[in-house]
Enzyme design. Structure first.
Site, PDB file in Angstrom:
ATOM      1  N   HIS A 181       1.371   3.292  12.317  1.00 22.72           N
ATOM      2  CA  HIS A 181       0.437   3.415  13.157  1.00 22.72           C
ATOM      3  C   HIS A 181       0.458   4.478  13.622  1.00 22.72           C
ATOM      4  O   HIS A 181      -0.381   5.452  14.308  1.00 22.72           O
ATOM      5  CB  HIS A 181      -0.045   2.460  13.987  1.00 22.72           C
ATOM      6  CG  HIS A 181      -0.190   1.134  13.312  1.00 22.72           C
ATOM      7  ND1 HIS A 181       0.003   0.120  13.772  1.00 22.72           N
ATOM      8  CD2 HIS A 181      -1.647   0.401  13.006  1.00 22.72           C
ATOM      9  CE1 HIS A 181      -1.124  -1.228  12.806  1.00 22.72           C
ATOM     10  NE2 HIS A 181      -1.778  -0.525  12.670  1.00 22.72           N
ATOM     11  N   ARG A 224      -7.437   4.405  17.327  1.00 24.31           N
ATOM     12  CA  ARG A 224      -5.713   2.906  17.985  1.00 24.31           C
ATOM     13  C   ARG A 224      -5.029   3.163  19.082  1.00 24.31           C
ATOM     14  O   ARG A 224      -4.399   2.945  19.634  1.00 24.31           O
ATOM     15  CB  ARG A 224      -5.136   1.827  17.092  1.00 24.31           C
ATOM     16  CG  ARG A 224      -6.842   0.909  16.343  1.00 24.31           C
ATOM     17  CD  ARG A 224      -5.427  -0.951  16.286  1.00 24.31           C
ATOM     18  NE  ARG A 224      -5.451  -0.220  14.649  1.00 24.31           N
ATOM     19  CZ  ARG A 224      -5.288  -0.472  13.479  1.00 24.31           C
ATOM     20  NH1 ARG A 224      -4.607  -1.327  13.732  1.00 24.31           N
ATOM     21  NH2 ARG A 224      -4.736  -0.426  12.678  1.00 24.31           N
ATOM     22  N   ASP A 258      -9.034  -7.866   7.054  1.00 24.74           N
ATOM     23  CA  ASP A 258      -8.306  -7.401   8.317  1.00 24.74           C
ATOM     24  C   ASP A 258      -8.551  -8.081  10.081  1.00 24.74           C
ATOM     25  O   ASP A 258      -9.242  -6.541  10.496  1.00 24.74           O
ATOM     26  CB  ASP A 258      -6.911  -7.268   8.815  1.00 24.74           C
ATOM     27  CG  ASP A 258      -6.230  -6.941   9.440  1.00 24.74           C
ATOM     28  OD1 ASP A 258      -5.876  -7.715  10.297  1.00 24.74           O
ATOM     29  OD2 ASP A 258      -4.172  -6.944   9.247  1.00 24.74           O
ATOM     30  N   GLU A 277      -8.176 -12.518   8.555  1.00 21.49           N
ATOM     31  CA  GLU A 277      -7.050 -12.587   8.760  1.00 21.49           C
ATOM     32  C   GLU A 277      -7.185 -12.161  10.629  1.00 21.49           C
ATOM     33  O   GLU A 277      -7.690 -11.694  10.295  1.00 21.49           O
ATOM     34  CB  GLU A 277      -6.438 -11.185   8.158  1.00 21.49           C
ATOM     35  CG  GLU A 277      -4.882 -11.534   8.672  1.00 21.49           C
ATOM     36  CD  GLU A 277      -4.026 -10.143   7.367  1.00 21.49           C
ATOM     37  OE1 GLU A 277      -3.501 -10.713   6.535  1.00 21.49           O
ATOM     38  OE2 GLU A 277      -3.429  -9.565   8.341  1.00 21.49           O
ATOM     39  N   GLU A 333       1.094 -12.381  12.039  1.00 20.82           N
ATOM     40  CA  GLU A 333       2.015 -10.957  11.943  1.00 20.82           C
ATOM     41  C   GLU A 333       2.759 -10.185  13.156  1.00 20.82           C
ATOM     42  O   GLU A 333       3.947  -9.881  13.402  1.00 20.82           O
ATOM     43  CB  GLU A 333       1.408  -9.889  11.472  1.00 20.82           C
ATOM     44  CG  GLU A 333      -0.307  -9.065  12.473  1.00 20.82           C
ATOM     45  CD  GLU A 333      -0.327  -8.497  10.877  1.00 20.82           C
ATOM     46  OE1 GLU A 333      -1.130  -8.560  10.419  1.00 20.82           O
ATOM     47  OE2 GLU A 333      -0.500  -6.614  12.194  1.00 20.82           O
ATOM     48  N   ASP A 350       6.299 -10.876   9.749  1.00 17.68           N
ATOM     49  CA  ASP A 350       6.625  -9.442   9.395  1.00 17.68           C
ATOM     50  C   ASP A 350       8.017  -9.699   9.497  1.00 17.68           C
ATOM     51  O   ASP A 350       8.704  -9.834  10.970  1.00 17.68           O
ATOM     52  CB  ASP A 350       6.552  -8.116  10.740  1.00 17.68           C
ATOM     53  CG  ASP A 350       6.740  -7.411   9.839  1.00 17.68           C
ATOM     54  OD1 ASP A 350       5.755  -6.508  10.438  1.00 17.68           O
ATOM     55  OD2 ASP A 350       7.452  -6.244  10.301  1.00 17.68           O
ATOM     56  N   HIS A 391       4.043 -10.438   6.457  1.00 18.63           N
ATOM     57  CA  HIS A 391       3.314  -9.066   6.669  1.00 18.63           C
ATOM     58  C   HIS A 391       3.844  -7.395   6.509  1.00 18.63           C
ATOM     59  O   HIS A 391       5.672  -7.523   6.895  1.00 18.63           O
ATOM     60  CB  HIS A 391       2.556  -8.681   8.109  1.00 18.63           C
ATOM     61  CG  HIS A 391       2.816  -7.535   8.457  1.00 18.63           C
ATOM     62  ND1 HIS A 391       3.051  -6.253   9.394  1.00 18.63           N
ATOM     63  CD2 HIS A 391       1.686  -6.980   8.934  1.00 18.63           C
ATOM     64  CE1 HIS A 391       2.499  -5.332  10.255  1.00 18.63           C
ATOM     65  NE2 HIS A 391       1.116  -6.249   9.898  1.00 18.63           N
ATOM     66  N   GLU A 424       2.253  -8.527   0.591  1.00 21.93           N
ATOM     67  CA  GLU A 424       1.284  -7.244   0.465  1.00 21.93           C
ATOM     68  C   GLU A 424       2.018  -5.590   0.692  1.00 21.93           C
ATOM     69  O   GLU A 424       3.146  -5.727   0.338  1.00 21.93           O
ATOM     70  CB  GLU A 424       1.309  -7.509   2.672  1.00 21.93           C
ATOM     71  CG  GLU A 424       0.800  -6.257   3.240  1.00 21.93           C
ATOM     72  CD  GLU A 424       0.229  -6.418   4.606  1.00 21.93           C
ATOM     73  OE1 GLU A 424       1.048  -6.987   5.502  1.00 21.93           O
ATOM     74  OE2 GLU A 424      -0.943  -5.587   5.269  1.00 21.93           O
TER      75      GLU A 424
END
Ligand SMILES: C[C@H](O)[C@H](O)CC(=O)C(=O)O
Ligand SMILES: [Mg+2]
Length: 395
Positions: free
Chosen positions: A23, A49, A215, A241, A269, A292, A319, A339
């Site tokens: 991110h 975010r 998601d 999700e 996740e 994850d 994840h 993924e």
């Protein structure tokens, strides 16, 4: 019999800009463009975010050096606070120990931190150490991690893509596309309608056979999630999700009961350890769990989580987490696909998931990756010397 090498030193570094903290991207990236989150109820935190600090931690790099000078490493999210935990607390359980004592080291890291750990940052730090230890063992044995996990059960991995453009992912050969949900409950009926319009328009672009998923990144409440799942069924949404807070096991159990027949409920996740996943599985919260490996307790714990899921007929689709997932997914029957997070800003081309931090990070070609691409010692990646590492603490 040769005695195993011992661990000489554990070091923890921090790096900014992409990497495991995916991110932590520059402006104009799809991953920070009005995605619904639990913070979307506050208008000032709705558009980005990063505005509420999603990228505040950065990437943690853990290096473990063996007595013969071999270095294993791994990357995860956690940045400076995780580096502190690794250097000041966890390192003591490794230094001087044989490199092969993976289970004992895990146990000591987990139970010594249980009074302030169990989930989140501390388990991220622990996961990073555990993965670095698997990498080190692979390098010392000259074997890829997936061999140490029991070997491949298929010749190649198949991927779905997560990103804003499933239509482009389809052209790139992926089996499905998972889109971020853009509007949360605070955006009312208009937001709900926009979410459905996006799904409908994507379904029209990709045709009937391509998987489409939403998601929801923990952004919904139960009623909204049920209404969304029911309305999205018309457009053949494959799964919904992480619709709810990771703590709302009861909500997930209800969502799974009320989701339309054939639509899958997925989550996990932000869950950690065998005990957290046992709750999800025993409470009937979902069809697919998505640990994850960099956050759930590392490879040592993922093996246990996966066995619990297998016994209950649940799939494990980890994840993100790049090579750390690939080496696991290729070895498990109940992980039939993986993924791939599209980290290109416009989600229009395949770039390595942890770009630019790792060298030789394999990427899917035509939505697939051959097991033989993983045939290098450990996790088979190197740190990019162009990414400056900072070691904020020592011990
Ligand atoms: C797109 C999602 O909001 C998130 O950034 C990634 C994620 O949850 C996933 O890949 O799954
Ligand atoms: Mg997700």
């Amino acid at each position: 019999m040769n005695k195993p090498a011992t661990i000489k030193q554990v070091r923890a570094f921090v790096v900014r800009g992409g990497g495991a903290d995916y991110h932590d991207q520059g402006g104009g990236h799809w991953i920070d463009d009005h995605i619904a989150t639990p913070m979307s109820r506050y208008p000032q935190y709705r558009q980005s975010r990063q505005s509420f600090g999603i990228n505040v931690l950065g990437t943690l790099v853990v290096e473990i050096e063996a007595s013969d000078g071999t270095v294993g490493f791994a990357v995860t999210t956690g940045g400076e606070p995780a580096a502190y935990i690794v250097e000041k607390h966890l390192a003591r359980f490794l230094e001087g120990a044989p490199v092969t004592e993976i289970e004992k080291i895990w146990d000591q890291m987990y139970f010594s931190t249980q009074y302030y750990g169990r989930k989140g940052l501390v388990v991220n730090a622990l996961s990073g150490v555990d993965l670095a230890l698997w990498d080190l063992n692979g390098k010392l044995r000259n074997e890829p991690v997936y061999h140490m996990l029991g070997g491949a059960v298929r010749d190649e991995l198949q991927f779905y893509a997560t990103g804003a453009r499933p239509d482009l992912a389809q052209k790139l050969g992926f089996i499905g596309g998972k889109m971020p949900l853009h509007h949360g409950p605070a955006e009312g009926a208009e937001g709900f309608r926009k979410n459905l319009e996006e799904l409908a328009s994507m379904r029209a672009k990709v045709g009937p056979d391509f998987w489409l998923m939403f998601d929801c990144w923990m952004s919904l409440e139960l009623n909204y999630a049920i209404r969304l799942a029911q309305a999205a069924h018309e457009y053949d949404l494959k799964w919904i999700e992480e619709a709810l807070s990771p703590d709302d096991y009861w909500g997930y159990a209800e969502l799974k009961k009320q989701a339309p027949r054939g639509m899958l409920v997925t989550t996990g996740e932000h869950e950690a350890t065998r005990w957290g996943f046992r709750m999800l599985l025993e409470m009937g919260c979902c069809d697919i769990i998505q640990p994850d490996v960099g956050w759930c307790g590392g490879m040592t714990e993922l093996i246990k989580i996966s066995a619990l899921a297998d016994a209950r007929g649940a799939l494990v689709i980890p994840h993100g987490s790049s090579v750390y997932s690939y080496h696991f997914v290729i070895t498990r029957h109940n992980s039939p696909f993986a993924e791939f997070l599209m980290m290109a800003p416009k989600a229009d081309r395949v770039v390595p998931m942890f770009n630019p931090l790792l060298l030789e990070e394999p990427v899917p070609v035509n939505g697939r990756l051959k097991a033989s691409e993983l045939d290098r010692p450990g996790f088979g990646v190197r740190l990019n010397p162009d990414c400056p590492l900072h070691r904020p603490y020592t011990h």
